[in-house]
Design a protein around this motif. Sequence first.
Motif, PDB file in Angstrom:
ATOM      1  N   MET A   1       0.841  -1.176   0.000  1.00 51.63           N
ATOM      2  CA  MET A   1       0.000   0.000   0.000  1.00 51.63           C
ATOM      3  C   MET A   1       0.889   1.244   0.000  1.00 51.63           C
ATOM      4  SD  MET A   1      -2.707   0.871   2.891  1.00 51.63           S
ATOM      5  CE  MET A   1      -2.943  -0.873   3.171  1.00 51.63           C
ATOM      6  N   THR A   2       0.506   2.247  -0.735  1.00 55.59           N
ATOM      7  CA  THR A   2       1.295   3.480  -0.718  1.00 55.59           C
ATOM      8  C   THR A   2       0.551   4.497   0.115  1.00 55.59           C
ATOM      9  OG1 THR A   2       0.261   4.101  -2.757  1.00 55.59           O
ATOM     10  CG2 THR A   2       2.482   3.186  -2.923  1.00 55.59           C
ATOM     11  N   GLU A   3       1.260   5.609   0.385  1.00 54.33           N
ATOM     12  CA  GLU A   3       0.635   6.550   1.312  1.00 54.33           C
ATOM     13  C   GLU A   3      -0.105   7.668   0.607  1.00 54.33           C
ATOM     14  OE1 GLU A   3       5.032   8.060   1.356  1.00 54.33           O
ATOM     15  OE2 GLU A   3       4.199   6.304   2.247  1.00 54.33           O
ATOM     16  N   SER A 515       0.644  -6.918  18.039  1.00 55.08           N
ATOM     17  CA  SER A 515       2.049  -7.190  17.680  1.00 55.08           C
ATOM     18  C   SER A 515       2.111  -8.293  16.644  1.00 55.08           C
ATOM     19  CB  SER A 515       2.831  -7.697  18.893  1.00 55.08           C
ATOM     20  OG  SER A 515       2.587  -6.917  20.013  1.00 55.08           O
ATOM     21  N   TYR A 516       3.147  -8.209  15.812  1.00 52.43           N
ATOM     22  CA  TYR A 516       3.530  -9.364  14.996  1.00 52.43           C
ATOM     23  C   TYR A 516       4.660 -10.013  15.782  1.00 52.43           C
ATOM     24  CZ  TYR A 516       1.013  -7.306  11.044  1.00 52.43           C
ATOM     25  OH  TYR A 516       0.048  -6.796  10.221  1.00 52.43           O
ATOM     26  N   GLY A 517       4.441 -11.175  16.334  1.00 54.92           N
ATOM     27  CA  GLY A 517       5.454 -11.791  17.198  1.00 54.92           C
ATOM     28  C   GLY A 517       5.755 -10.843  18.347  1.00 54.92           C
ATOM     29  N   GLN A 520       5.685  -4.878  18.407  1.00 53.45           N
ATOM     30  CA  GLN A 520       4.383  -4.234  18.551  1.00 53.45           C
ATOM     31  C   GLN A 520       4.208  -3.185  17.464  1.00 53.45           C
ATOM     32  OE1 GLN A 520       3.464  -2.945  22.507  1.00 53.45           O
ATOM     33  NE2 GLN A 520       1.566  -1.950  21.874  1.00 53.45           N
ATOM     34  N   VAL A 521       3.080  -3.228  16.771  1.00 51.50           N
ATOM     35  CA  VAL A 521       2.871  -2.258  15.687  1.00 51.50           C
ATOM     36  C   VAL A 521       1.644  -1.370  15.915  1.00 51.50           C
ATOM     37  CG1 VAL A 521       4.061  -3.644  13.942  1.00 51.50           C
ATOM     38  CG2 VAL A 521       1.608  -3.918  14.234  1.00 51.50           C
ATOM     39  N   LEU A 522       0.766  -1.730  16.827  1.00 55.68           N
ATOM     40  CA  LEU A 522      -0.354  -0.849  17.161  1.00 55.68           C
ATOM     41  C   LEU A 522      -0.318  -0.572  18.662  1.00 55.68           C
ATOM     42  CD1 LEU A 522      -3.311  -2.423  15.113  1.00 55.68           C
ATOM     43  CD2 LEU A 522      -1.875  -0.484  14.470  1.00 55.68           C
ATOM     44  N   GLY A 539      -2.666   7.568   6.768  1.00 57.75           N
ATOM     45  CA  GLY A 539      -1.393   7.505   7.484  1.00 57.75           C
ATOM     46  C   GLY A 539      -0.247   7.220   6.555  1.00 57.75           C
ATOM     47  N   THR A 540       0.943   7.399   7.083  1.00 60.42           N
ATOM     48  CA  THR A 540       2.152   7.175   6.290  1.00 60.42           C
ATOM     49  C   THR A 540       2.325   5.674   6.022  1.00 60.42           C
ATOM     50  OG1 THR A 540       3.295   7.112   8.379  1.00 60.42           O
ATOM     51  CG2 THR A 540       3.422   9.172   7.156  1.00 60.42           C
ATOM     52  N   ASN A 541       3.297   5.363   5.195  1.00 59.50           N
ATOM     53  CA  ASN A 541       3.642   3.956   4.940  1.00 59.50           C
ATOM     54  C   ASN A 541       3.999   3.267   6.243  1.00 59.50           C
ATOM     55  OD1 ASN A 541       3.362   3.286   2.345  1.00 59.50           O
ATOM     56  ND2 ASN A 541       5.527   3.413   1.803  1.00 59.50           N
ATOM     57  N   GLY A 542       3.436   2.086   6.446  1.00 61.30           N
ATOM     58  CA  GLY A 542       3.798   1.333   7.653  1.00 61.30           C
ATOM     59  C   GLY A 542       3.214   1.914   8.920  1.00 61.30           C
ATOM     60  N   ALA A 543       2.224   2.815   8.796  1.00 55.28           N
ATOM     61  CA  ALA A 543       1.647   3.429  10.001  1.00 55.28           C
ATOM     62  C   ALA A 543       0.829   2.423  10.801  1.00 55.28           C
ATOM     63  CB  ALA A 543       0.766   4.609   9.597  1.00 55.28           C
ATOM     64  N   GLY A 544       0.360   1.368  10.129  1.00 55.42           N
ATOM     65  CA  GLY A 544      -0.415   0.350  10.848  1.00 55.42           C
ATOM     66  C   GLY A 544      -1.862   0.262  10.385  1.00 55.42           C
ATOM     67  N   LYS A 545      -2.186   0.888   9.273  1.00 48.68           N
ATOM     68  CA  LYS A 545      -3.588   0.889   8.808  1.00 48.68           C
ATOM     69  C   LYS A 545      -4.043  -0.534   8.478  1.00 48.68           C
ATOM     70  CE  LYS A 545      -2.473   3.628   5.364  1.00 48.68           C
ATOM     71  NZ  LYS A 545      -1.041   3.880   5.567  1.00 48.68           N
ATOM     72  N   SER A 546      -3.225  -1.222   7.661  1.00 45.38           N
ATOM     73  CA  SER A 546      -3.632  -2.580   7.278  1.00 45.38           C
ATOM     74  C   SER A 546      -3.677  -3.484   8.503  1.00 45.38           C
ATOM     75  CB  SER A 546      -2.654  -3.177   6.263  1.00 45.38           C
ATOM     76  OG  SER A 546      -2.577  -2.339   5.158  1.00 45.38           O
ATOM     77  N   SER A 547      -2.717  -3.292   9.406  1.00 54.21           N
ATOM     78  CA  SER A 547      -2.723  -4.136  10.617  1.00 54.21           C
ATOM     79  C   SER A 547      -3.997  -3.896  11.412  1.00 54.21           C
ATOM     80  CB  SER A 547      -1.505  -3.825  11.485  1.00 54.21           C
ATOM     81  OG  SER A 547      -0.336  -3.974  10.725  1.00 54.21           O
ATOM     82  N   LEU A 548      -4.409  -2.643  11.509  1.00 56.79           N
ATOM     83  CA  LEU A 548      -5.632  -2.337  12.256  1.00 56.79           C
ATOM     84  C   LEU A 548      -6.835  -3.007  11.583  1.00 56.79           C
ATOM     85  CD1 LEU A 548      -7.191  -0.867  14.445  1.00 56.79           C
ATOM     86  CD2 LEU A 548      -7.114   1.209  13.083  1.00 56.79           C
TER      87      LEU A 548
END
Length: 746
Positions: A1-3, A515-517, A520-522, A539-548
């Motif tokens: 995903m891009t920002e 967290s992934y393993g 922690q990402v959120l 949000g920026t790249n890697g901000a955690g949108k997809s994880s959320l």
Amino acid sequence: MTEPTAEPADPGGPRTATLTAAVLAEESRRQEAQTQRSEPLVLPDELLPAVGAAELSLRDTLRRGGWAIVTLAVLLVVIEQLSRETTNVLAPDIRAYFGLSDTGLMALASFGGIALVLGAVPMAWLADRVPRKYVVAGSAAGAALCLVGAALAGNTFQLFLAYSGIGLAAAYSTPVFGSLISDGYPLEGRGRIFSLHAMATPLGLALGPFTAGSIATLAGGAEGWRWAYLALAVPVAVLAIAALVFLREPVRGRYEQETVTGEVLDQSDRGGELPITIGTAFARMKKIKTFYFMCLGIGALGLALITVPLQLTLLLRDEYGYGAFTRGWILSLCQIPSIVAMLIAGRRFDRMYRVDPARTMRVAGYAIVAYGVLTLVALRLQQPALLLVCYALATAFTGMALVAVNPLVASVAPYRLRAQAFAIVPIFTFLMGGFLGALVVGAISDAHGQRVALTIAVPVSTVAGGYLFHRGARYLRQDISRAVEELLEEQEERRRIAADPQHTPVLQVRNLDFSYGTVQVLFGIDLEVARGEVLALLGTNGAGKSSLLRVISGLGIPDRGVIRLNGRSLTYAEAELRFRAGVVQLRGGAGVFPELTVTENLRTALLTTDLSPAEAKDRVDRALGRFPALADARQSRACDLSGGQQQMVALAMTLVHEPELLIIDELSLGLAPVVVQELLAVVEELKREGTTMIIVEQSLNLALSFADRAVFMEKGRIMFEGSAAELAGRDDLVRAVFLGETRGSR
Ligand SMILES: Nc1ncnc2c1ncn2[C@@H]1O[C@H](COP(=O)(O)OP(=O)(O)OP(=O)(O)O)[C@@H](O)[C@H]1O
């Protein structure tokens, strides 16, 4: 995903330098605040349930929780042990009757052990769905029938079925009584109640040889053993009836709720909660560090717990020439110190917990090491009496350690997950340490004798077990604090819904960590989406949108926090159940079956539903009716369509489900503007119809053009939340996105 895209800044100019400095200063201020926020929450003692509370006598504990649960728990466990001991003690008779070898009979009986451990998981599942008294009564009735089956077995296959049935029928005990005791008795006295339950196992082991031997002798003859099984079936059947009559279903988490919130939370909507699967329960429990280390510790200890009695029996036979009967008696007597130790330990646990909960777990770790040391000493002793006395003392220490396990599980497991949590623990004991370890130790024992095998296995098992308990103790306060925090949040939310039921948000995310393993990402995500609202997640790249989004749709299980749909928790529900409940996600650039036609794709999307063919056809027609561009392509294969049309098919496939919450991850990714406009028209129509949506979109302008509200994420946290118009005016955030891209691309 891009920002998100934004107006580029003037590269290299003095304005950019000032802006960069401002953003970086802001960034370091934020990071500092974030570090403070990510400090684990540890509540003061007065907020931890039972800590600092007044002493509660056993009598008062029983007065408040009643006698039924503990009496049934103890009696049923004792009888279950008696039936196992019957098999052990009367093995020579049974073996002779069926013409079996030693190994043959043990192999038959061991299936019962496997059924006991693995059956605990489905029993926990059942305990969450039906009143637990039915599980207890049903299992006891099943055990009675299987005992009769064992008594009447005419061949080895029937005997095998009966043993497996007895094991399976006992599988409910740990998860169901574990959760019943946790819900049925006040925290201040729980250690003692759990110690009574734990003590039932060595008590059954101690009484077994005497009971089985006496009945078989009284009955006499080659088939005396049948009477022993038959005699046990009678009390079990009586207890099954007693469970139906006397057991009451306690409110789940009642005492924690009372202590923490001052009230028992209304459970009338529990039926509406999505059921919890063992997979999600395991994923969540694994993230509770106290539980995680305790399970590993128990797993390590399992190696000693299972191999020591086995190897010791062999040693008594090989070195001292004791027969089966004598060995049974001796090992039964060795249980007595452990019964006494458990009763004392339950009392001490309750006292210690009131002062310092973590100490109970550390002390359990020391007890495990003491067990190891005493067992090693016992192995050095040649005099059989001394060896056995020393070993009996050693088992007293494991007894002490084991008493701490269940009340500790109860104190850190969210009350909704308790039955599953109790089912998980024995799996570690038997599979990790017991089963795998027993094979290795057996191999060493065959080559070098029992003393050598145990001298190697016991220190490894007990030092690792003790250390893991000690390590886990560090997290106990933090994990209890989290359980408290969740209860307080639940209370607050219930009050809020009760005060204004019309405005219950469709989606609510509270205090969410993920967290992934170990990464922690959120961090502490709080988010709400009202009915009919469209929320842009930016949000920026890697901000955690997809994880959320993954956590919302059930593809990731959070470390902490709650997710609710229309006020009901779906935190522990698996993805498919959430989907059925209406959480439907359109994933960017994917999701169609290329070889199927458009109509077939939509019908396939409905395969998992219970709709009648007419209803399904109606939904497919309605969904396709929204896309004029697909009007002539209904019979075309998806792979023959343009990228834009495929995206339309993918969106139509989500719409046939008439979602309660539609999540759109990258609607416009890689699509021509004209196609995007067409898709957008559908999304706007959905918005007018009142569909609740979350949209993750790379194009900021696009997202803000139709969202009501926006949330801006950065590094796993929400940095801004407000109306879309407000975000469009926040130059700093828009530029942070852009600068993020510039920095990242260098
Ligand atoms: N499967 C994974 N395993 C480990 N880390 C992951 C995984 N997926 C994402 N991450 C990490 O989690 C963090 C959040 O990523 P996520 O994909 O949720 O962000 P995003 O906001 O959706 O970014 P993008 O727009 O680039 O997709 C990132 O640091 C990323 O590296």
